[in-house]
Design a protein around this motif. Structure first.
Motif, PDB file in Angstrom:
ATOM      1  N   TYR A 245       0.833  -1.211   0.000  1.00 38.57           N
ATOM      2  CA  TYR A 245       0.000   0.000   0.000  1.00 38.57           C
ATOM      3  C   TYR A 245       0.865   1.257   0.000  1.00 38.57           C
ATOM      4  N   SER A 246       1.958   1.225   0.736  1.00 38.49           N
ATOM      5  CA  SER A 246       2.845   2.384   0.817  1.00 38.49           C
ATOM      6  C   SER A 246       3.478   2.691  -0.532  1.00 38.49           C
ATOM      7  N   ASN A 249       1.362   5.036  -2.347  1.00 37.11           N
ATOM      8  CA  ASN A 249       1.071   6.277  -1.660  1.00 37.11           C
ATOM      9  C   ASN A 249       2.017   7.366  -2.149  1.00 37.11           C
ATOM     10  N   ASN A 251       2.688  10.211  -0.870  1.00 35.81           N
ATOM     11  CA  ASN A 251       3.359  10.983   0.186  1.00 35.81           C
ATOM     12  C   ASN A 251       4.696  10.353   0.564  1.00 35.81           C
TER      13      ASN A 251
END
Length: 251
Positions: A245-246, A249, A251
């Motif tokens: 998931y990261s 992302n 960010n």
């Protein structure tokens, strides 16, 4: 729950039994998939598949081995569909079979990195017999998250990759008896930068070596990593899911 961060299930060799493959995913607790598309037909199939299975992530990019055939129109295809693409890949360099068109490979690699930068898409990297050139290009151009797929290099190379704040993905070959460098790499890879994959239909892990691979077999990659890192399977699977998931992302 298992994660397969790199599979070619829209390839002709697997797509003809896609319903069975997806059923096998559910029965074997594979909850995360990134489908890799190296042709427009694969991408169209993946989009259709994602409508039915929204948890699927789609990677689309032009493979280095096809560099001679890639024209400006191919980049327009990527850009036209960019909102449907979760990751640009697999892209990179491959000098293993034929190193006679290195400059063409570098050109399409750089163009796709710049496209990823423009639209803030992560990139999945194919790096075979081209470590220095691949890393040099990434260091100069890449501004988004990087995943090194099916990592098979040395610990020293892995450490250079990690300096790019990348993710290192391991596949079936880590289960092979002749995987000499894999144990040291896995032991030294930070758990929060680690991913698992099958690269199906290729590279089936032991005990299915030599047979057609599919996402359900990613569990054997996980089990080997657990053995080497001396970590519980549920703990590792949870961390890999977080890493997956990261990766997407911004960010």
């Amino acid at each position: 729950m298992y994660t397969d961060s790199h599979c070619h299930i829209t390839d002709d060799s697997l797509y003809n039994r896609i319903d069975e493959i997806m059923e096998n995913c559910f029965s074997q607790n594979v909850s995360n998939l990134m489908v890799i598309c190296c042709k427009e037909t694969d991408f169209i199939r993946a989009c259709s598949l994602k409508e039915k299975y929204p948890f699927i992530r789609i990677a689309f990019g032009w493979f280095p081995g096809d560099a001679k055939e890639i024209a400006e129109s191919h980049f327009k295809i990527l850009e036209k569909n960019i909102d449907k693409i979760d990751c640009i890949g697999e892209i990179g360099l491959d000098y293993y079979w034929d190193d006679s068109f290195k400059e063409e490979q570098k050109s399409i690699f750089i163009k796709q990195i710049l496209l990823a930068n423009q639209y803030q898409k992560p990139i999945a990297i194919h790096m075979r017999s081209a470590t220095k050139d691949t890393l040099d290009i990434l260091k100069e151009y890449a501004q988004t998250k990087i995943l090194f797929h099916c990592f098979s290099g040395s610990k020293e190379t892995m450490m250079e990759c990690l300096k790019l704040n990348s993710y290192i993905s391991f596949a079936g070959p880590i289960t092979f008896k002749n995987a000499r460098q894999a144990p040291e790499c896995i032991i030294n890879c930070p758990v929060d930068h680690l991913l698992t994959e099958t690269d199906s239909p290729y590279l089936s892990p032991v005990p299915f070596r030599g047979k057609q691979n599919e996402p359900k077999n990613v569990q054997y990659v996980v089990k080997k990593i657990c053995e080497l890192k001396q970590i519980e399977e549920t703990v590792l699977c949870s961390q890999i899911e977080k890493n997956f998931y990261s990766f997407f992302n911004k960010n």
